[in-house]
Design a protein around this motif. Structure first.
Motif, PDB file in Angstrom:
ATOM      1  N   VAL A 138      72.112  30.048  42.128  1.00  0.00           N
ATOM      2  CA  VAL A 138      71.945  31.160  41.184  1.00  0.00           C
ATOM      3  C   VAL A 138      72.025  32.499  41.917  1.00  0.00           C
ATOM      4  O   VAL A 138      72.572  33.480  41.401  1.00  0.00           O
ATOM      5  N   ALA A 139      71.514  32.533  43.152  1.00  0.00           N
ATOM      6  CA  ALA A 139      71.572  33.778  43.929  1.00  0.00           C
ATOM      7  C   ALA A 139      73.023  34.206  44.150  1.00  0.00           C
ATOM      8  O   ALA A 139      73.336  35.400  44.163  1.00  0.00           O
ATOM      9  N   ALA A 140      73.903  33.210  44.312  1.00  0.00           N
ATOM     10  CA  ALA A 140      75.312  33.520  44.565  1.00  0.00           C
ATOM     11  C   ALA A 140      76.110  33.713  43.281  1.00  0.00           C
ATOM     12  O   ALA A 140      77.305  34.013  43.334  1.00  0.00           O
ATOM     13  N   SER A 141      75.461  33.515  42.139  1.00  0.00           N
ATOM     14  CA  SER A 141      76.173  33.604  40.858  1.00  0.00           C
ATOM     15  C   SER A 141      76.053  35.014  40.273  1.00  0.00           C
ATOM     16  O   SER A 141      75.479  35.921  40.884  1.00  0.00           O
ATOM     17  N   GLU A 142      76.570  35.141  39.059  1.00  0.00           N
ATOM     18  CA  GLU A 142      76.488  36.437  38.374  1.00  0.00           C
ATOM     19  C   GLU A 142      75.371  36.480  37.346  1.00  0.00           C
ATOM     20  O   GLU A 142      75.333  37.367  36.494  1.00  0.00           O
ATOM     21  N   VAL A 143      74.456  35.527  37.405  1.00  0.00           N
ATOM     22  CA  VAL A 143      73.354  35.494  36.439  1.00  0.00           C
ATOM     23  C   VAL A 143      72.450  36.708  36.655  1.00  0.00           C
ATOM     24  O   VAL A 143      72.024  36.982  37.781  1.00  0.00           O
ATOM     25  N   GLU A 144      72.172  37.419  35.579  1.00  0.00           N
ATOM     26  CA  GLU A 144      71.371  38.634  35.670  1.00  0.00           C
ATOM     27  C   GLU A 144      70.031  38.530  34.971  1.00  0.00           C
ATOM     28  O   GLU A 144      69.152  39.369  35.169  1.00  0.00           O
ATOM     29  N   LEU A 145      69.884  37.500  34.127  1.00  0.00           N
ATOM     30  CA  LEU A 145      68.672  37.422  33.307  1.00  0.00           C
ATOM     31  C   LEU A 145      68.253  35.967  33.152  1.00  0.00           C
ATOM     32  O   LEU A 145      69.084  35.095  32.901  1.00  0.00           O
ATOM     33  N   LEU A 146      66.968  35.700  33.332  1.00  0.00           N
ATOM     34  CA  LEU A 146      66.413  34.361  33.091  1.00  0.00           C
ATOM     35  C   LEU A 146      65.336  34.472  32.018  1.00  0.00           C
ATOM     36  O   LEU A 146      64.491  35.383  32.068  1.00  0.00           O
ATOM     37  N   ALA A 147      65.366  33.565  31.065  1.00  0.00           N
ATOM     38  CA  ALA A 147      64.308  33.483  30.049  1.00  0.00           C
ATOM     39  C   ALA A 147      63.417  32.299  30.395  1.00  0.00           C
ATOM     40  O   ALA A 147      63.911  31.198  30.667  1.00  0.00           O
ATOM     41  N   VAL A 148      62.115  32.534  30.421  1.00  0.00           N
ATOM     42  CA  VAL A 148      61.144  31.487  30.733  1.00  0.00           C
ATOM     43  C   VAL A 148      60.395  31.155  29.450  1.00  0.00           C
ATOM     44  O   VAL A 148      59.676  32.007  28.906  1.00  0.00           O
ATOM     45  N   LEU A 149      60.574  29.931  28.963  1.00  0.00           N
ATOM     46  CA  LEU A 149      60.096  29.566  27.627  1.00  0.00           C
ATOM     47  C   LEU A 149      59.103  28.415  27.727  1.00  0.00           C
ATOM     48  O   LEU A 149      59.440  27.346  28.266  1.00  0.00           O
ATOM     49  N   PRO A 150      57.887  28.594  27.241  1.00  0.00           N
ATOM     50  CA  PRO A 150      56.921  27.483  27.278  1.00  0.00           C
ATOM     51  C   PRO A 150      57.310  26.385  26.299  1.00  0.00           C
ATOM     52  O   PRO A 150      57.883  26.662  25.238  1.00  0.00           O
ATOM     53  N   LEU A 151      57.009  25.146  26.659  1.00  0.00           N
ATOM     54  CA  LEU A 151      57.210  23.996  25.768  1.00  0.00           C
ATOM     55  C   LEU A 151      55.829  23.576  25.276  1.00  0.00           C
ATOM     56  O   LEU A 151      55.023  23.026  26.044  1.00  0.00           O
ATOM     57  N   THR A 152      55.555  23.865  24.027  1.00  0.00           N
ATOM     58  CA  THR A 152      54.209  23.660  23.481  1.00  0.00           C
ATOM     59  C   THR A 152      54.267  22.722  22.285  1.00  0.00           C
ATOM     60  O   THR A 152      55.064  22.925  21.368  1.00  0.00           O
ATOM     61  N   ALA A 153      53.428  21.683  22.341  1.00  0.00           N
ATOM     62  CA  ALA A 153      53.325  20.748  21.220  1.00  0.00           C
ATOM     63  C   ALA A 153      51.875  20.313  21.089  1.00  0.00           C
ATOM     64  O   ALA A 153      51.167  20.167  22.088  1.00  0.00           O
ATOM     65  N   ARG A 154      51.427  20.116  19.874  1.00  0.00           N
ATOM     66  CA  ARG A 154      50.043  19.709  19.583  1.00  0.00           C
ATOM     67  C   ARG A 154      49.037  20.640  20.266  1.00  0.00           C
ATOM     68  O   ARG A 154      47.988  20.213  20.752  1.00  0.00           O
ATOM     69  N   GLY A 155      49.380  21.931  20.330  1.00  0.00           N
ATOM     70  CA  GLY A 155      48.458  22.933  20.839  1.00  0.00           C
ATOM     71  C   GLY A 155      48.326  22.989  22.339  1.00  0.00           C
ATOM     72  O   GLY A 155      47.453  23.692  22.862  1.00  0.00           O
ATOM     73  N   THR A 157      50.503  23.320  26.205  1.00  0.00           N
ATOM     74  CA  THR A 157      51.767  23.591  26.884  1.00  0.00           C
ATOM     75  C   THR A 157      52.025  22.464  27.872  1.00  0.00           C
ATOM     76  O   THR A 157      51.318  22.315  28.869  1.00  0.00           O
ATOM     77  N   LEU A 158      53.026  21.647  27.580  1.00  0.00           N
ATOM     78  CA  LEU A 158      53.305  20.480  28.411  1.00  0.00           C
ATOM     79  C   LEU A 158      54.369  20.757  29.462  1.00  0.00           C
ATOM     80  O   LEU A 158      54.601  19.938  30.353  1.00  0.00           O
ATOM     81  N   GLY A 159      55.033  21.933  29.379  1.00  0.00           N
ATOM     82  CA  GLY A 159      56.059  22.246  30.354  1.00  0.00           C
ATOM     83  C   GLY A 159      56.689  23.592  30.076  1.00  0.00           C
ATOM     84  O   GLY A 159      56.162  24.390  29.290  1.00  0.00           O
ATOM     85  N   ALA A 160      57.808  23.839  30.742  1.00  0.00           N
ATOM     86  CA  ALA A 160      58.494  25.120  30.564  1.00  0.00           C
ATOM     87  C   ALA A 160      59.991  24.915  30.752  1.00  0.00           C
ATOM     88  O   ALA A 160      60.426  24.047  31.513  1.00  0.00           O
ATOM     89  N   LEU A 161      60.741  25.740  30.037  1.00  0.00           N
ATOM     90  CA  LEU A 161      62.196  25.721  30.125  1.00  0.00           C
ATOM     91  C   LEU A 161      62.652  27.084  30.638  1.00  0.00           C
ATOM     92  O   LEU A 161      62.219  28.124  30.120  1.00  0.00           O
ATOM     93  N   VAL A 162      63.477  27.070  31.666  1.00  0.00           N
ATOM     94  CA  VAL A 162      64.055  28.305  32.209  1.00  0.00           C
ATOM     95  C   VAL A 162      65.555  28.258  31.957  1.00  0.00           C
ATOM     96  O   VAL A 162      66.219  27.288  32.352  1.00  0.00           O
ATOM     97  N   VAL A 163      66.090  29.273  31.298  1.00  0.00           N
ATOM     98  CA  VAL A 163      67.531  29.308  31.024  1.00  0.00           C
ATOM     99  C   VAL A 163      68.082  30.668  31.426  1.00  0.00           C
ATOM    100  O   VAL A 163      67.382  31.691  31.403  1.00  0.00           O
ATOM    101  N   GLY A 164      69.356  30.674  31.810  1.00  0.00           N
ATOM    102  CA  GLY A 164      69.992  31.925  32.216  1.00  0.00           C
ATOM    103  C   GLY A 164      71.458  31.955  31.811  1.00  0.00           C
ATOM    104  O   GLY A 164      72.061  30.908  31.577  1.00  0.00           O
ATOM    105  N   ARG A 165      72.000  33.164  31.727  1.00  0.00           N
ATOM    106  CA  ARG A 165      73.409  33.330  31.362  1.00  0.00           C
ATOM    107  C   ARG A 165      74.109  34.180  32.413  1.00  0.00           C
ATOM    108  O   ARG A 165      73.487  35.017  33.083  1.00  0.00           O
ATOM    109  N   ASP A 166      75.397  33.950  32.550  1.00  0.00           N
ATOM    110  CA  ASP A 166      76.167  34.754  33.486  1.00  0.00           C
ATOM    111  C   ASP A 166      76.230  36.202  33.023  1.00  0.00           C
ATOM    112  O   ASP A 166      75.857  36.540  31.893  1.00  0.00           O
TER     113      ASP A 166
END
Length: 449
Positions: A138-155, A157-166
């Motif tokens: 990712v450091a060598a890529s053109e990605v400029e923004l990452l979204a960090v999204l919690p994964l929440t179920a039954r009240g 947070t069981l994990g997290a999803l990180v996504v990014g775009r070029d």
């Protein structure tokens, strides 16, 4: 170059023509349906995460990382659309990157704008991404923004999803879509993880209930056979144990028993009895006294715990002491089938236990009997699953057992166990059976000095 499919799903269409907005809504709905089916279709958490990341990289984003808690691990899968995703398991004790861990702790989403280059770009990536190779990609890529999204179920947070775009892509106008996406991912993974954790707990329980490994003792062959009634559960209510007598390293304590009932509950009770006998052996060395103390513990537990109030057990407890080539044996029984001594010459001697079943009478006595194993003799302990194995017209029975033993007199412990196990299996055929346990100790005589 911006990829067409992710661009269409994540495009900001708020100012677009109604027809374009409708087309995007249809595409998003189709994708979310496909996402739900993908996450829910796989019950193995590792494969489920890999399928999820594959789908996200193929159709939505250029970088994806998903992290969830499962049992004693964090499961991680991550990648970019230019390389195959990588999966890993990390112990919970290993800390996650700081900002990623904060999302799991708080359940709050965030977006991180990445510096274009330099140490600050690496530091920002290392605060979110677990895999160092992914950080470098990712450091060598053109990605400029990452979204960090919690994964929440039954009240929770069981994990997290990180996504990014070029470069050129962001998430403005896509927050509602990403919210739906993470909700569906969280619900699907929650169900998968729940099943996986139930299996993990069951596996830990099964492993804890299995008999301890038999010790290796010079001059003595020890071999056993256990066959449970409920083979799918892999545990039962018959139990065996062989341990060295505390303070007497040349002496052995042996135990063979049978709890009423079958399956996991019987196995739990069997484990409690084994532990009680081991504890009692620290106080007494005489098998009758060990069974008496164990019995008092079981009667007390039955009075205090409804789960075990109707649980009885039979058992035979013995102590073996070597004197030259001979082994002096003391046996005490508690409502258990006769112990058998197989002489090297072919004779079979039955030693009956005179005590009542364990857990029945608080002040019960367990008289002991004695015998001697000469070189080539074997001591055979078994549960009633052997003698009460039902054939076409009758039970296997003690007479048939003694005949089988007489035919293998003087042979190794393994040969004796194999002969009895095969004979019982042939007698049973495909019929249902009780738990079966068999323990054979064959005296090879004293080791040369």
């Amino acid at each position: 170059m911006t990829r067409e499919r992710p661009a269409r799903l994540l495009a900001d269409s708020r100012s677009a023509e109604p027809r374009a907005r409708l087309a995007q809504a249809v595409s998003r709905a189709e994708f979310l349906l496909r996402l739900s089916r993908t996450v829910s279709a796989v019950q193995n958490p590792d494969r489920g995460l890999a399928a999820l990341v594959d789908l996200l990289l193929d159709e939505v984003v250029d970088v994806a990382q998903v992290v969830v808690r499962s049992g004693p691990h964090h499961l991680v899968c991550s990648g970019t659309h230019r390389a195959e995703p990588v999966s890993a398991r990390r112990p919970l004790a290993d800390p996650l990157p700081e900002d990623l861990g904060a999302t799991l702790d708080t359940g709050l989403s965030t977006e991180v704008v990445l510096p274009r280059s330099g140490p600050t770009r690496l530091a920002a990536l290392r605060s979110l991404l677990v895999d160092e190779d992914l950080v470098a990609q990712v450091a060598a890529s053109e990605v400029e923004l990452l979204a960090v999204l919690p994964l929440t179920a039954r009240g929770r947070t069981l994990g997290a999803l990180v996504v990014g775009r070029d470069r050129g892509g962001d998430f403005s106008g896509s927050h509602a879509f990403l919210g739906d996406l993470t909700d569906r991912v969280a619900v699907g993974l929650d169900a998968t993880l729940l099943v996986a954790e139930s299996r993990y707990v069951a596996d830990v329980l099964r492993r804890s209930l299995k008999p301890a490994r038999l010790p290796e003792v010079p001059g003595l062959q020890i071999h056993s056979h256990v066959r449970v009634a409920h083979e799918a559960q892999a545990v039962g209510g018959d139990f065996l144990d062989v341990l060295r007598v505390p303070g007497e390293p040349d002496d052995l304590l042996v135990l063979c028993g049978d709890v009423t009932g079958k399956g996991v509950e019987a196995a739990v009770h069997a484990k409690r009895i084994r532990n009680a006998v081991r504890t009692a052996s620290l106080v007494h060395q005489d098998p009758g006294s060990i069974l008496a103390l164990t019995n008092r513990v079981l009667v007390t537990e039955a009075d205090q715990d409804e789960v075990f109030s109707e649980r009885l057990a039979t058992a035979v407890c013995g102590r073996l002491q070597r004197h030259g080539d001979d082994l002096d044996v003391v046996l005490a029984g508690a409502g258990h089938p006769d112990s058998l001594v197989l002489r090297a010459t072919g004779g079979v001697e039955a030693i009956a236990g005179e005590g009542v079943a364990l857990g029945l009478i608080a002040d019960a006595d367990f008289p002991a009997a004695t015998t001697t194993l000469h070189r080539g003799d074997s001591l055979v302990l078994y549960t009633d699953g052997v003698t009460e194995a039902r054939g076409v017209t009758d039970f296997f029975g003690q007479d048939r057992l003694e005949s089988v033993l007489a035919a293998v007199a003087g042979m190794s412990a393994a040969a004796v166990v194999e002969a009895v196990a095969l004979a019982v299996s042939d007698h049973l055929g495909e019929r249902a059976h009780d738990d079966i346990a068999l323990l054979v100790l064959h005296n090879d005589g004293a080791e040369p000095a």
